[in-house]
Enzyme design. Sequence first.
Site, PDB file in Angstrom:
ATOM      1  N   ASP A 156      -1.238   6.442   6.430  1.00  0.00           N
ATOM      2  CA  ASP A 156      -2.569   5.838   5.734  1.00  0.00           C
ATOM      3  C   ASP A 156      -2.740   4.518   6.829  1.00  0.00           C
ATOM      4  O   ASP A 156      -2.129   3.749   7.082  1.00  0.00           O
ATOM      5  CB  ASP A 156      -2.174   5.114   4.544  1.00  0.00           C
ATOM      6  CG  ASP A 156      -3.326   4.098   3.993  1.00  0.00           C
ATOM      7  OD1 ASP A 156      -4.464   4.136   4.852  1.00  0.00           O
ATOM      8  OD2 ASP A 156      -2.942   3.357   3.017  1.00  0.00           O
ATOM      9  N   LYS A 212     -11.989  -1.591   6.898  1.00  0.00           N
ATOM     10  CA  LYS A 212     -11.237  -2.668   7.699  1.00  0.00           C
ATOM     11  C   LYS A 212     -11.683  -2.575   9.200  1.00  0.00           C
ATOM     12  O   LYS A 212     -11.952  -3.568   9.841  1.00  0.00           O
ATOM     13  CB  LYS A 212      -9.798  -2.160   7.749  1.00  0.00           C
ATOM     14  CG  LYS A 212      -9.197  -2.128   6.357  1.00  0.00           C
ATOM     15  CD  LYS A 212      -9.315  -3.085   5.300  1.00  0.00           C
ATOM     16  CE  LYS A 212      -8.925  -2.913   3.568  1.00  0.00           C
ATOM     17  NZ  LYS A 212      -8.057  -1.890   3.386  1.00  0.00           N
ATOM     18  N   TRP A 227       0.789  -0.989   0.135  1.00  0.00           N
ATOM     19  CA  TRP A 227      -0.043  -0.213   0.045  1.00  0.00           C
ATOM     20  C   TRP A 227       0.967   1.136   0.002  1.00  0.00           C
ATOM     21  O   TRP A 227       0.405   2.340  -0.816  1.00  0.00           O
ATOM     22  CB  TRP A 227      -0.999   0.112   1.132  1.00  0.00           C
ATOM     23  CG  TRP A 227      -2.217  -1.090   0.689  1.00  0.00           C
ATOM     24  CD1 TRP A 227      -2.278  -2.144   1.733  1.00  0.00           C
ATOM     25  CD2 TRP A 227      -3.360  -1.109  -0.057  1.00  0.00           C
ATOM     26  NE1 TRP A 227      -3.435  -2.894   1.188  1.00  0.00           N
ATOM     27  CE2 TRP A 227      -3.819  -2.077   0.156  1.00  0.00           C
ATOM     28  CE3 TRP A 227      -3.341  -0.123  -1.179  1.00  0.00           C
ATOM     29  CZ2 TRP A 227      -5.020  -2.463  -0.917  1.00  0.00           C
ATOM     30  CZ3 TRP A 227      -4.460  -0.541  -1.882  1.00  0.00           C
ATOM     31  CH2 TRP A 227      -5.275  -1.627  -1.748  1.00  0.00           C
TER      32      TRP A 227
END
Length: 361
Positions: A172, A196, A102
């Site tokens: 993030d 999530k 990511w």
Amino acid sequence: MGRVWNFSAGPAALPQAVLEQAQRELLDWNGSGASVMEQSHRGKRFIAMAERAEADLRELLDVPDDYAVLFLQGGATQHFAQIPMNLASPGDAADYIVSGHWSEKAASEAASYARVNVAASSKAGAYLHLPARDGWQLDPAAVYVHYTPNETIHGVEFHDVPEVGAVPLVADMSSNILAGPLDVRRFGLIYAGAQKNIGPSGLVLMIVRRDLLARPGRPMARIFRYAEHAAAGSMLNTPNTFGWYLAGLTFQWLKGQGGLAAIGERNRAKAALLYDAIDGSGGYYRNPVEPSSRSRMNVPFTLHDGSLDAEFLAESEAAGLLALKGHKALGGMRASLYNAVPLAAVEALVAFMADFVRRHG
Ligand SMILES: *Cc1c(COP(=O)(O)O)cnc(C)c1O
């Protein structure tokens, strides 16, 4: 089929109590005679709910007043691009720490809008450990430092907030926000896709220091400008009303669980149980991540014999253990242990894993 133990990496399990409350309120929300999805975001009821969600989040994370809390859309991926648009002026440099899938993607998307300096990368080590802080080559001219505290696919997590001096730290936190106590003051901007650890997909939570909202960034439409969203109370246009509502229910649930200290302790115990089962399996199961870099939230693991993978997945699913298949980039298995996954789920998983060894050993 009843409810299963859900180890999905995302969209992921939600607290059962939250889903039950949403179900009870679906047709007649808050005495309005209509669903929360069916009414104006500018109505009194919705505004009160939205304000309460923000207040609960501020309480959970002890968010200082000089930070704005935004409820946005677009997924974390859109903000890979939108963050440099807002925080960097044309020609500005930004530091990126690349510690997995990511953060690599965040750096690559940002390259359209900033001079990206990859200040550190653990790619050469297959992302099995965090890039050691003393090797970071930060650009003194960088206007922010971006990193990904938890890499959802590679299962590596920073357990301390890196020291980067006066440069705003951008994080993030899609897969580890609210997983435990956090000192928001260490950050310039925190963002997280909701699916999530917060609520349904389609909602992005952002916590941003207000002085950063005054940065000119680059010329862009108002809809991309965080300052405009902040000034409009995240209602510059129609927000994800149902996502905001469910996030609010999750925040209340977290408070009822004892807040982030209690949740953090539970997450620590859940992760320890699974890592101990893997490490204690005599090599039958393996997690290759360097132990000090291991994630509390996402635990990738392989079987000693990959030809048993399909059997492991079929049997685990039949045993009510959902979504253990690993990401296609790594293969093998992955168990995600977000806040809504109870200790009992991890106990069921490790019991299944031990039984699988007995039957297929
Ligand atoms: C899932 C995930 C993303 C991608 O989120 P989208 O909402 O699908 O854009 C980005 N970063 C991390 C750390 C993630 O876990």
